[in-house]
Design an enzyme around this catalytic site. Structure first.
Site, PDB file in Angstrom:
ATOM      1  N   MET A  61       4.913  -2.840   0.907  1.00  0.00           N
ATOM      2  CA  MET A  61       4.023  -2.850  -0.254  1.00  0.00           C
ATOM      3  C   MET A  61       4.759  -2.491  -1.539  1.00  0.00           C
ATOM      4  O   MET A  61       4.481  -3.045  -2.591  1.00  0.00           O
ATOM      5  CB  MET A  61       2.861  -1.885  -0.044  1.00  0.00           C
ATOM      6  CG  MET A  61       1.768  -2.421   0.842  1.00  0.00           C
ATOM      7  SD  MET A  61       0.203  -1.525   0.597  1.00  0.00           S
ATOM      8  CE  MET A  61       0.680   0.141   1.045  1.00  0.00           C
ATOM      9  N   ASP A 100      14.070   4.364  -3.420  1.00  0.00           N
ATOM     10  CA  ASP A 100      13.941   4.346  -1.963  1.00  0.00           C
ATOM     11  C   ASP A 100      15.156   5.056  -1.380  1.00  0.00           C
ATOM     12  O   ASP A 100      16.166   5.221  -2.070  1.00  0.00           O
ATOM     13  CB  ASP A 100      13.883   2.903  -1.442  1.00  0.00           C
ATOM     14  CG  ASP A 100      13.127   2.784  -0.114  1.00  0.00           C
ATOM     15  OD1 ASP A 100      13.659   3.257   0.911  1.00  0.00           O
ATOM     16  OD2 ASP A 100      12.018   2.230  -0.115  1.00  0.00           O
ATOM     17  N   VAL A 138      12.069  11.330  -2.088  1.00  0.00           N
ATOM     18  CA  VAL A 138      10.897  11.683  -2.894  1.00  0.00           C
ATOM     19  C   VAL A 138      10.437  13.124  -2.695  1.00  0.00           C
ATOM     20  O   VAL A 138       9.589  13.610  -3.451  1.00  0.00           O
ATOM     21  CB  VAL A 138       9.711  10.723  -2.629  1.00  0.00           C
ATOM     22  CG1 VAL A 138      10.014   9.337  -3.173  1.00  0.00           C
ATOM     23  CG2 VAL A 138       9.345  10.683  -1.150  1.00  0.00           C
ATOM     24  N   ASN A 190       4.134   5.296  -4.196  1.00  0.00           N
ATOM     25  CA  ASN A 190       3.881   4.430  -3.047  1.00  0.00           C
ATOM     26  C   ASN A 190       4.546   4.922  -1.757  1.00  0.00           C
ATOM     27  O   ASN A 190       4.077   4.642  -0.661  1.00  0.00           O
ATOM     28  CB  ASN A 190       4.381   3.010  -3.366  1.00  0.00           C
ATOM     29  CG  ASN A 190       4.388   2.115  -2.150  1.00  0.00           C
ATOM     30  OD1 ASN A 190       3.356   1.612  -1.724  1.00  0.00           O
ATOM     31  ND2 ASN A 190       5.572   1.903  -1.579  1.00  0.00           N
ATOM     32  N   TYR A 248      -1.410  12.702   9.045  1.00  0.00           N
ATOM     33  CA  TYR A 248      -1.502  11.544   8.159  1.00  0.00           C
ATOM     34  C   TYR A 248      -2.801  11.602   7.356  1.00  0.00           C
ATOM     35  O   TYR A 248      -2.800  11.487   6.127  1.00  0.00           O
ATOM     36  CB  TYR A 248      -1.435  10.242   8.959  1.00  0.00           C
ATOM     37  CG  TYR A 248      -1.476   9.006   8.084  1.00  0.00           C
ATOM     38  CD1 TYR A 248      -0.351   8.609   7.363  1.00  0.00           C
ATOM     39  CD2 TYR A 248      -2.633   8.247   7.964  1.00  0.00           C
ATOM     40  CE1 TYR A 248      -0.381   7.490   6.541  1.00  0.00           C
ATOM     41  CE2 TYR A 248      -2.682   7.125   7.161  1.00  0.00           C
ATOM     42  CZ  TYR A 248      -1.547   6.750   6.449  1.00  0.00           C
ATOM     43  OH  TYR A 248      -1.597   5.641   5.634  1.00  0.00           O
ATOM     44  N   LYS A 278      -3.318  12.197   3.241  1.00  0.00           N
ATOM     45  CA  LYS A 278      -3.932  11.160   2.418  1.00  0.00           C
ATOM     46  C   LYS A 278      -5.202  11.655   1.737  1.00  0.00           C
ATOM     47  O   LYS A 278      -5.537  11.228   0.627  1.00  0.00           O
ATOM     48  CB  LYS A 278      -4.192   9.905   3.258  1.00  0.00           C
ATOM     49  CG  LYS A 278      -2.917   9.197   3.710  1.00  0.00           C
ATOM     50  CD  LYS A 278      -2.016   8.805   2.523  1.00  0.00           C
ATOM     51  CE  LYS A 278      -0.822   7.986   2.948  1.00  0.00           C
ATOM     52  NZ  LYS A 278       0.014   7.565   1.792  1.00  0.00           N
ATOM     53  N   THR A 286       2.170  -6.513   7.528  1.00  0.00           N
ATOM     54  CA  THR A 286       3.596  -6.399   7.202  1.00  0.00           C
ATOM     55  C   THR A 286       4.409  -6.754   8.437  1.00  0.00           C
ATOM     56  O   THR A 286       3.910  -6.675   9.568  1.00  0.00           O
ATOM     57  CB  THR A 286       3.954  -4.966   6.763  1.00  0.00           C
ATOM     58  OG1 THR A 286       3.706  -4.069   7.859  1.00  0.00           O
ATOM     59  CG2 THR A 286       3.146  -4.533   5.553  1.00  0.00           C
ATOM     60  N   THR A 321       2.500  -3.852  19.066  1.00  0.00           N
ATOM     61  CA  THR A 321       1.636  -3.525  17.932  1.00  0.00           C
ATOM     62  C   THR A 321       0.854  -4.738  17.453  1.00  0.00           C
ATOM     63  O   THR A 321      -0.313  -4.627  17.072  1.00  0.00           O
ATOM     64  CB  THR A 321       2.479  -2.967  16.769  1.00  0.00           C
ATOM     65  OG1 THR A 321       3.254  -1.879  17.234  1.00  0.00           O
ATOM     66  CG2 THR A 321       1.596  -2.488  15.626  1.00  0.00           C
TER      67      THR A 321
END
Length: 244
Positions: A18, A37, A61, A87, A150, A154, A185, A193
């Site tokens: 993304m 990144d 980050v 992101n 997670y 979020k 993706t 998956t």
């Protein structure tokens, strides 16, 4: 093709997925973009592909000093920051009993603390620019329950967004969160998956997964002046999952 003309943007986690999609759209719409990144090879390759209006900076980050360097490099190459897209993030699908303290702190550092550091470091630069837009990428698991760690991180992004929006409104800085559902993706559309994801897609009201570009269109809107009266809000792009 000039919805971000003259704007300077930072997009984290931009080497692939993304983040790369957001960077491509921003460049197309006239922005100058700093891509960050940990994946230096892919990040440099994408920046080279995007041309003179793109710059790659390797970044952890979760590091306060790395954030300071990203903003310094951005101002040196392009000028004060107008747009930040937080992101970068990771997923984790362990159960509560299987999640170690190290696991838990790692996902909070990457998904939550990084957003705090990004906003804190970028706001002074946006003040120089006379205002700006911060887009924090959360998840539908920032609205409804999911995996431990997670989901927690979020939800925190959603809360930080509202707190920062209230504080930064007087600076002319808007802060909003984006809540994607399952995105198609290459990483999830392979191996075991893929079958699970395709089965899940049948339960989505729109009967399909989102493409990265569909999320990028929403991020673009929030980054642009078109959303000038939107701040402190959640923007959901999930095909109707959370409406059920």
């Amino acid at each position: 093709m000039d919805r971000l003309k003259g704007k300077v943007a930072i997009v984290t986690g931009a080497a692939q997925g993304m983040g790369a999609s957001h960077a491509r759209v921003f460049i197309r719409e006239g922005a100058r973009v700093v891509l960050t990144d940990l994946n230096e090879d892919k990040g440099q390759a994408l920046a080279s592909e995007l041309g003179k209006n793109a710059l790659f900076v390797k970044q952890n980050v979760t590091s306060e000093s790395d954030w300071a360097e990203v903003v310094r490099a951005t101002e040196e190459h392009f000028g004060p920051v107008d747009i930040l897209v937080n992101n970068a993030g990771i997923t984790m699908a362990k159960s509560l009993l299987d999640t170690s303290l190290e696991d838990y702190r790692r996902i909070l550092d990457i998904n939550q603390v990084s957003v705090f550091l990004g906003m804190k470091t970028v706001v002074p630069s946006m003040q120089k620019a006379g205002g700006g837009s911060i887009v924090n990428v959360s998840s539908i698991n920032g609205l409804v329950g999911g995996a431990i760690g997670y989901t927690d991180s979020k939800f925190a992004v959603r809360g930080m967004t509202k707190a920062a929006a209230l504080e930064c409104a007087s600076f002319g800085i808007r802060v909003n969160s984006v809540h994607p559902g399952v995105i198609e993706t290459p990483m999830i559309m392979q191996g075991d998956t893929k079958a699970a994801v395709e089965e899940f897609a049948k339960s989505i009201p729109l009967k399909c997964l989102a493409k990265s570009e569909e999320v990028s269109s929403l991020v673009l809107y929030l980054a642009s002046d078109e959303s000038s009266y939107s701040t402190g809000s959640e923007f959901v792009v999930d095909g109707g999952v959370t409406a059920q």
